[in-house]
Design a protein around this motif. Sequence first.
Motif, mmCIF file in Angstrom:
data_model
loop_
_atom_site.group_PDB
_atom_site.id
_atom_site.type_symbol
_atom_site.label_atom_id
_atom_site.label_comp_id
_atom_site.label_asym_id
_atom_site.label_seq_id
_atom_site.Cartn_x
_atom_site.Cartn_y
_atom_site.Cartn_z
ATOM 1 N N GLY A 239 80.632 5.702 24.434
ATOM 2 C CA GLY A 239 79.763 5.773 23.243
ATOM 3 C C GLY A 239 80.159 4.826 22.133
ATOM 4 N N ALA A 240 81.227 4.041 22.329
ATOM 5 C CA ALA A 240 81.647 3.111 21.267
ATOM 6 C C ALA A 240 80.768 1.866 21.284
ATOM 7 C CB ALA A 240 83.104 2.701 21.483
ATOM 8 N N ASP A 241 80.525 1.306 20.110
ATOM 9 C CA ASP A 241 79.785 0.042 19.996
ATOM 10 C C ASP A 241 80.588 -1.035 20.747
ATOM 11 O OD1 ASP A 241 78.769 -2.377 19.198
ATOM 12 O OD2 ASP A 241 78.447 -1.769 17.112
ATOM 13 N N PRO A 242 80.005 -1.672 21.790
ATOM 14 C CA PRO A 242 80.797 -2.608 22.623
ATOM 15 C C PRO A 242 80.976 -3.988 22.001
ATOM 16 C CG PRO A 242 78.573 -2.382 23.494
ATOM 17 C CD PRO A 242 78.634 -1.502 22.281
ATOM 18 N N SER A 243 80.290 -4.294 20.880
ATOM 19 C CA SER A 243 80.402 -5.668 20.378
ATOM 20 C C SER A 243 81.832 -5.928 19.893
ATOM 21 C CB SER A 243 79.380 -5.923 19.271
ATOM 22 O OG SER A 243 79.715 -5.164 18.163
ATOM 23 N N PRO A 244 82.326 -7.174 20.129
ATOM 24 C CA PRO A 244 83.753 -7.449 19.878
ATOM 25 C C PRO A 244 84.159 -7.255 18.416
ATOM 26 C CG PRO A 244 82.619 -9.389 20.795
ATOM 27 C CD PRO A 244 81.603 -8.312 20.682
ATOM 28 N N ASP A 245 83.202 -7.352 17.496
ATOM 29 C CA ASP A 245 83.554 -7.196 16.075
ATOM 30 C C ASP A 245 83.450 -5.764 15.571
ATOM 31 O OD1 ASP A 245 84.333 -9.692 15.535
ATOM 32 O OD2 ASP A 245 82.366 -10.403 14.831
ATOM 33 N N ALA A 246 82.948 -4.866 16.410
ATOM 34 C CA ALA A 246 82.790 -3.475 15.950
ATOM 35 C C ALA A 246 84.168 -2.828 15.850
ATOM 36 C CB ALA A 246 81.921 -2.715 16.943
ATOM 37 N N PRO A 247 84.520 -2.277 14.673
ATOM 38 C CA PRO A 247 85.857 -1.678 14.549
ATOM 39 C C PRO A 247 86.023 -0.456 15.452
ATOM 40 C CG PRO A 247 84.563 -1.357 12.530
ATOM 41 C CD PRO A 247 83.731 -2.195 13.448
ATOM 42 N N ILE A 275 92.346 -2.693 14.014
ATOM 43 C CA ILE A 275 92.720 -3.172 12.681
ATOM 44 C C ILE A 275 93.942 -2.386 12.205
ATOM 45 C CG2 ILE A 275 91.935 -3.385 10.272
ATOM 46 C CD1 ILE A 275 89.032 -3.414 11.461
ATOM 47 N N LEU A 276 94.891 -3.115 11.668
ATOM 48 C CA LEU A 276 96.091 -2.489 11.091
ATOM 49 C C LEU A 276 96.046 -2.653 9.580
ATOM 50 C CD1 LEU A 276 99.024 -1.331 11.229
ATOM 51 C CD2 LEU A 276 99.818 -3.683 11.520
ATOM 52 N N GLN A 277 96.124 -1.531 8.859
ATOM 53 C CA GLN A 277 96.138 -1.587 7.390
ATOM 54 C C GLN A 277 97.451 -1.024 6.848
ATOM 55 O OE1 GLN A 277 92.738 0.861 6.318
ATOM 56 N NE2 GLN A 277 91.356 -0.905 6.313
ATOM 57 N N ASP A 278 97.910 -1.607 5.773
ATOM 58 C CA ASP A 278 99.016 -1.020 4.995
ATOM 59 C C ASP A 278 99.053 -1.770 3.663
ATOM 60 O OD1 ASP A 278 101.742 0.034 4.146
ATOM 61 O OD2 ASP A 278 101.656 0.855 6.164
ATOM 62 N N LEU A 279 99.993 -1.428 2.815
ATOM 63 C CA LEU A 279 100.128 -2.137 1.541
ATOM 64 C C LEU A 279 100.528 -3.592 1.836
ATOM 65 C CD1 LEU A 279 102.009 0.638 -0.444
ATOM 66 C CD2 LEU A 279 99.628 -0.099 -0.758
ATOM 67 N N PRO A 280 100.169 -4.530 0.935
ATOM 68 C CA PRO A 280 100.463 -5.952 1.212
ATOM 69 C C PRO A 280 101.932 -6.197 1.527
ATOM 70 C CG PRO A 280 99.273 -5.680 -0.885
ATOM 71 C CD PRO A 280 99.431 -4.311 -0.306
ATOM 72 N N VAL A 281 102.820 -5.509 0.824
ATOM 73 C CA VAL A 281 104.254 -5.750 1.008
ATOM 74 C C VAL A 281 104.694 -5.405 2.433
ATOM 75 C CG1 VAL A 281 104.943 -3.482 0.100
ATOM 76 C CG2 VAL A 281 106.482 -5.405 -0.162
#
Length: 414
Positions: A239-247, A275-281
């Motif tokens: 059920g996930a959006d298969p397009s390569p840019d879909a998060p 995608i990996l998120q965290d504080l800039p530091v």
Amino acid sequence: MSQELDLSLATRPNNTAAVPAILDEFNSLYSTLETGGEATRHALVLKARSLLHALQSPREQMIQHTWADPGLNAAIITGVDVGLFKLMVKNGVDTPQKVSNLAGPLGVDPVLLGRLMRHICAMGHLVETGPDEYKPTNFSKSLSLDVISAGYSALLGGIGRSPIEFNKFLRDTNYQNPVDAAHTAMHSAYNTDLPNCFEYLRSVGLGPQTNNHMGGYRQGRLPWSHPEIYPVAETLFAGADPSPDAPLVVDVAGGLGHDINEFKALYPNHPGKLILQDLPVVINDVKGIDPSIELMSHDFLTEQPVKGARAYFMHSILHDWPDDVCTQILSRLADAMKPGYSKLLIFECVIARTGAHWEATAGDILMMTQLSALERTEDHWHKLIEGSGLNLKITKFWKCARPDVENVIECELA
Ligand SMILES: C[S@@+](CC[C@H](N)C(=O)[O-])C[C@H]1O[C@@H](n2cnc3c(N)ncnc32)[C@H](O)[C@@H]1O
């Protein structure tokens, strides 16, 4: 009626009469170790601890807690600091090593080093091969690895006063359960007004060690995306959006990327992007992870920039914060989620109401003394996620058979 205890209680073994039964139980468990795997090994460790407690006297336990363990910590933190364990491994793990030969390259007084190593050995973590001469055990060999040694530098060397002086903080706060992230025992112990222990550790140069510890405490536990915990193919890929840019998965406050990189290794052909998120530091320090993983600086108290991902994942984040801050973090994610599509996956300890595992209770005290935060029970998770007006609901607690491994708390928009 109150009873005066006889002091001799403190000098006699706790319960030698229990020893034969403990040994029987130990032996019977041990006979199933090969088939029972990690859960059986954990049960054996607890039995071995019961045996030790049965044989020790209360006085010995007191000396262990107040002399021996702090002394061991002092010796290990110093050993890590000066590179003792790295040097011993470099010299050869099976080579007997003289204190006098180690002291010069380490720049440490040989008398001092000899005293520290003698205590590490007396506590069972070096093998004595002669006078002032030792070989490392598996544990002391492992202290040459940054992800294992970092906890000594960061949690003990950096913020170790917080639990020790917790009672003073509680005296000043009238013995109330701590819930204020801006006023913790860490703030009192270190007389700092930096926002939290992560910032404090960075300010004293221990940011890399803190991140390394995040990579270390998880070792040997199953990753969240392991089929024994969370069946990713059925729950996320279908059920996930298969397009390569879909998060596909956004690892919110994912540190140096241990989890998302493990995910990539387990599912190299996943749909969409990671995608990996965290504080800039922290993001600036990320290295060595799969280049297809997008790195993104993000403060989770602000608007989530990635909208409508298949999954927003958080590991060991909400246990760092009291409920009011968690509600702010969760509301930013709920705002970004797409109804009927996005999932919120929280990989956290769920403390059992009875028979709680020691790693869970230890984590709870760690969070309480450093961050005025906590590990939560199932009831508390329901209250936090469903009772804060966030339009979120828990769909399932995904757990595996091992008591030391976190649950995936799967949530959707209500
Ligand atoms: C306990 S670590 C967990 C890291 C990672 N999820 C793991 O399990 O290894 C907490 C993480 O939260 C990050 N963090 C703290 N405050 C943050 C904020 N306001 N926005 C985003 N990340 C934050 C820290 O930098 C750190 O990487």
